[in-house]
Enzyme design. Structure first.
Site, PDB file in Angstrom:
ATOM      1  N   GLY A  63       0.974  -1.076  -0.161  1.00  0.00           N
ATOM      2  CA  GLY A  63      -0.046   0.060   0.076  1.00  0.00           C
ATOM      3  C   GLY A  63       0.834   1.268   0.050  1.00  0.00           C
ATOM      4  N   SER A  74       1.315   3.359  -2.728  1.00  0.00           N
ATOM      5  CA  SER A  74       0.946   4.212  -3.768  1.00  0.00           C
ATOM      6  C   SER A  74       0.430   5.786  -3.276  1.00  0.00           C
ATOM      7  CB  SER A  74      -0.026   3.571  -4.847  1.00  0.00           C
ATOM      8  OG  SER A  74      -1.382   3.182  -3.670  1.00  0.00           O
ATOM      9  N   ASP A 126      -3.127  -7.162  -5.226  1.00  0.00           N
ATOM     10  CA  ASP A 126      -4.151  -7.029  -3.907  1.00  0.00           C
ATOM     11  C   ASP A 126      -3.671  -7.939  -2.922  1.00  0.00           C
ATOM     12  OD1 ASP A 126      -6.360  -7.458  -2.303  1.00  0.00           O
ATOM     13  OD2 ASP A 126      -7.897  -6.974  -4.046  1.00  0.00           O
ATOM     14  N   ASN A 147       1.624  -2.480   5.574  1.00  0.00           N
ATOM     15  CA  ASN A 147       0.831  -1.232   5.588  1.00  0.00           C
ATOM     16  C   ASN A 147      -0.509  -1.213   5.004  1.00  0.00           C
ATOM     17  OD1 ASN A 147       0.765   1.783   5.809  1.00  0.00           O
ATOM     18  ND2 ASN A 147       0.702   1.423   3.658  1.00  0.00           N
ATOM     19  N   TYR A 153     -12.621  -2.872  11.501  1.00  0.00           N
ATOM     20  CA  TYR A 153     -11.300  -2.245  11.326  1.00  0.00           C
ATOM     21  C   TYR A 153     -10.704  -2.300  12.842  1.00  0.00           C
ATOM     22  CZ  TYR A 153      -7.834   1.372  10.716  1.00  0.00           C
ATOM     23  OH  TYR A 153      -6.711   2.107  10.311  1.00  0.00           O
ATOM     24  N   LYS A 177      -6.940  -4.590  13.502  1.00  0.00           N
ATOM     25  CA  LYS A 177      -5.990  -3.585  14.168  1.00  0.00           C
ATOM     26  C   LYS A 177      -5.508  -4.142  15.443  1.00  0.00           C
ATOM     27  CE  LYS A 177      -5.121  -1.344  10.379  1.00  0.00           C
ATOM     28  NZ  LYS A 177      -3.968  -1.726   9.675  1.00  0.00           N
TER      29      LYS A 177
END
Ligand code: NAP
Length: 247
Positions: free
Chosen positions: A12, A14, A63, A90, A155, A159
């Site tokens: 991740g 970008s 992905d 990440n 989420y 985490k």
């Protein structure tokens, strides 16, 4: 140049925190693999930034929730730069809803990317990290994994899950001298934070003693330290980078 000639994979990368980590690694002489899911042009811009900063870089589409694509990315990494020394898990996503409105698909998608992706990437690079001199596994968690957060049951679960995962991998990598740690940012100014309504952001800000949101660079410097030789005796830890928020 604390990362000179080290092969560092950042998922991740970008945009957002991942891009800042890639750039920071470049500044310290690393060979960086810039992973992305769909933002090809932005990943190419990250590659340019890493090279301008003094490192080398290639971008690789995968992905992270797709195990085959991740295995191909690991092969491409070895062809470009040799085995990985550092893996930064990440890549992450949110689908925010109150629990009563959260569908099984909303739940599963976030689990598949934020935890499934960490499994797939760690699995694909495990032997590299284990056998590397000073191998590093770095998982990007969140203050939300420590505190929970309204509208983020899926989420927050992913985490928090990273804490047990990291602690276990730290134990399993220790005999080889490689480490596993979590970096848990607070609220960081990226596209992800942009999805939070303004009135909620104001409420969050009141809970941050340093009185500002983090920049991606605030997080990247800590990740670079964890990736470096200087952090060799630290493993299984959660580094909170959250402006002093309690948890
Ligand atoms: P962001 O700006 O939304 O960027 C997300 C990055 O992850 C992009 O590069 C995206 O690639 C990539 N990505 C998303 N799903 C992916 C997938 N399935 N496979 C591969 N790449 C994927 O996010 P961010 O704020 O930088 O967050 C980065 C990490 O920090 C996440 O794990 C997040 O949970 C964590 N974090 C963020 C904050 C915050 O406040 N921003 C706070 C604590 C922790 P594309 O561009 O190709 O879509």
């Amino acid at each position: 140049m604390t990362l000179e000639d080290r092969t560092c994979v950042v998922t991740g990368a970008s945009r957002g925190i991942g891009r800042a980590i890639a750039e920071e690694f470049g500044r310290h002489g690393a060979n960086v693999v810039v992973n992305y899911r769909s933002s090809e042009g932005m990943a190419a811009e990250t590659v340019d930034r890493v090279e301008a900063a003094g490192g080398s870089a290639v971008s690789t589409q995968a992905d992270v929730s797709d195990a085959e694509a991740v295995a191909a990315m690991a092969e491409a990494t070895r062809e470009a730069f040799g085995p990985a020394d550092v893996l930064v898990n990440n890549a992450g996503m949110t689908i925010d809803k109150k629990f009563e409105n959260m569908s099984p698909a909303d739940w599963q998608q976030v689990i598949d990317v934020n935890l499934g992706g960490v499994f797939n990437c760690t699995n694909a690079y495990f032997e590299d990290i284990k056998t590397a001199e000073d191998g590093r596994l770095i998982n990007i968690s969140s203050v939300v994994g420590q505190q929970g957060n309204y509208g983020q049951a899926n989420y927050a679960t992913t985490k928090s899950g990273l804490f047990g995962f990291t602690r276990t991998l730290a134990l399993e990598l220790a005999s080889e001298g490689s480490t596993a740690n979590c970096v848990a940012p607070g609220f960081v100014e990226t596209d992800m934070l942009e999805t939070v309504p303004e009135r909620v952001k104001e409420k969050i800000l009141r809970r941050i003693p340093l009185d500002r949101f983090a920049t991606p660079e605030d997080v990247a410097g800590i990740v670079r330290f964890v990736a470096s030789e200087d952090a060799g005796y630290m493993t299984g830890q959660i580094l909170a980078v959250n402006g002093g928020m309690e948890w």
